[in-house]
Write a protein that holds these residues in place. Structure first.
Motif, PDB file in Angstrom:
ATOM      1  N   ALA A 183       0.902  -1.257  -0.102  1.00  0.00           N
ATOM      2  CA  ALA A 183       0.163   0.065   0.082  1.00  0.00           C
ATOM      3  C   ALA A 183       0.870   1.154  -0.070  1.00  0.00           C
ATOM      4  N   SER A 184       2.108   1.262   0.543  1.00  0.00           N
ATOM      5  CA  SER A 184       2.851   2.526   0.729  1.00  0.00           C
ATOM      6  C   SER A 184       3.277   2.939  -0.744  1.00  0.00           C
ATOM      7  N   GLU A 185       3.398   2.156  -1.791  1.00  0.00           N
ATOM      8  CA  GLU A 185       3.591   2.602  -3.056  1.00  0.00           C
ATOM      9  C   GLU A 185       2.430   3.132  -3.778  1.00  0.00           C
ATOM     10  N   LYS A 186       1.471   3.033  -3.237  1.00  0.00           N
ATOM     11  CA  LYS A 186       0.030   3.508  -4.015  1.00  0.00           C
ATOM     12  C   LYS A 186       0.135   5.009  -4.383  1.00  0.00           C
ATOM     13  N   GLU A 187      -0.771   5.339  -5.481  1.00  0.00           N
ATOM     14  CA  GLU A 187      -0.678   6.792  -5.682  1.00  0.00           C
ATOM     15  C   GLU A 187      -1.090   7.712  -4.656  1.00  0.00           C
ATOM     16  N   TYR A 188      -2.260   7.374  -3.817  1.00  0.00           N
ATOM     17  CA  TYR A 188      -2.760   8.106  -2.733  1.00  0.00           C
ATOM     18  C   TYR A 188      -1.764   8.182  -1.680  1.00  0.00           C
TER      19      TYR A 188
END
Length: 300
Positions: A183-188
């Motif tokens: 999740a830490s690589e997601k755009e948000y």
């Protein structure tokens, strides 16, 4: 243009209505989950209202009715000291629910902190946690760690919860680490960093709410494991001290009378089996309910 209009998803109450409509359909498609919910509610009610539901004092000794078989007066019979087994089963549900809930809460809390830090920061922290710390705990069976801890500290609910939590946090930490790492690589998350959000805010407001679904499933299944571990520890004499009623202690007391009074073992074994199976059924149902792919395949 009207044919291309996208229906609004932000109407008040729509997600709640969708979930409410899907629950009966899920119950019809997965009756085992519905049965599991019924039994869990039953055990929780027994744990909360044990003083009012138990027909007798679970510690009251009556040698005149020693090893009495099931009858109308004592539905589940009595043990080797004449204590009513049904009353002890009801009070034993209190120990199992308390220990199981506390172990899951403590293990989840420890795993949440360690797994989030390792997955979010990576680098040396992740290598230490994933390679050294987790592997060190995984190299020893959790039940052996708990036995050694309780043998050193002594029996009791607090020591039992602490002992089972020492080895139970690793599974949650590995799951949360993997979820946070993805999740830490997601755009948000990148957008939140660009806007100057702190690491704590990013973890608490953006990452953790989006990874909570598999954690809930793991917690439901972990509850079954915690109840079984508590029964195992009590069976070995390392659970709550007597005369407190516990399903595992009842199994230990009844093994000497397995052939002449089998009801001493049968009823506690059924209670443990139903509790463990119920939480496993609920965990499987939650996985199907919270997984979008499973919901689409099931038509939910």
């Amino acid at each position: 243009m009207n044919s291309l209009a996208i229906p609004s998803a932000g109407k008040s109450g729509e997600p709640v209505a969708t979930t409410a409509n899907s629950l009966p359909r899920l119950a019809r498609r997965n009756p085992l989950a519905a049965i599991g919910v019924v039994f869990v509610i039953f055990f929780v009610v027994c744990a909360i209202f044990a003083p009012w539901l138990a027909p007798d004092d679970p510690a009251q000794i009556d040698l005149a009715t020693r090893l009495a078989p099931p009858s109308l007066r004592q539905i589940c019979g009595s043990d080797e000291l004449g204590r009513d087994i049904l009353s002890r089963l009801i009070y034993g549900s209190r120990i199992s629910m308390i220990v199981g809930s506390c172990v899951v809460a403590a293990s989840l809390g420890i795993g949440l902190v360690i797994g989030s830090l390792a997955g979010y920061y990576g680098g040396a922290i992740d290598r230490f946690v994933n390679v050294v710390l987790m592997n060190a705990f995984l190299s020893f069976p959790g039940i052996l760690i708990a036995i050694a801890f309780v043998a050193f500290r002594g029996p009791g609910i607090f020591n039992l919860v602490l002992a089972l939590s020492i080895g139970g946090w690793v599974g949650y930490a590995r799951l949360i680490r993997a979820q946070v790492l993805a999740a830490s690589e997601k755009e948000y998350v990148e957008a939140a960093r660009a806007l100057g959000a702190t690491d704590l805010r990013i973890l608490a407001r953006h990452i953790l709410p989006n990874i909570i679904q598999p954690v809930i499933v793991q917690a439901a299944i972990g509850m079954a494991g915690a109840i079984l571990a508590e029964a195992t520890m009590s069976f070995l004499g390392l659970g709550v001290p007597p005369p407190t009623a516990s399903w595992g202690a009842m199994l230990n007391d009844g093994r000497a009378h397995l052939f002449d009074a089998p009801h001493l073992v049968i009823f506690p074994a059924i209670a443990v089996m139903l509790a463990v199976l119920s939480f496993n059924f609920i965990g499987d149902a939650l996985r199907d309910l919270l997984d979008p792919r499973s919901r689409i395949e099931a038509g939910l």
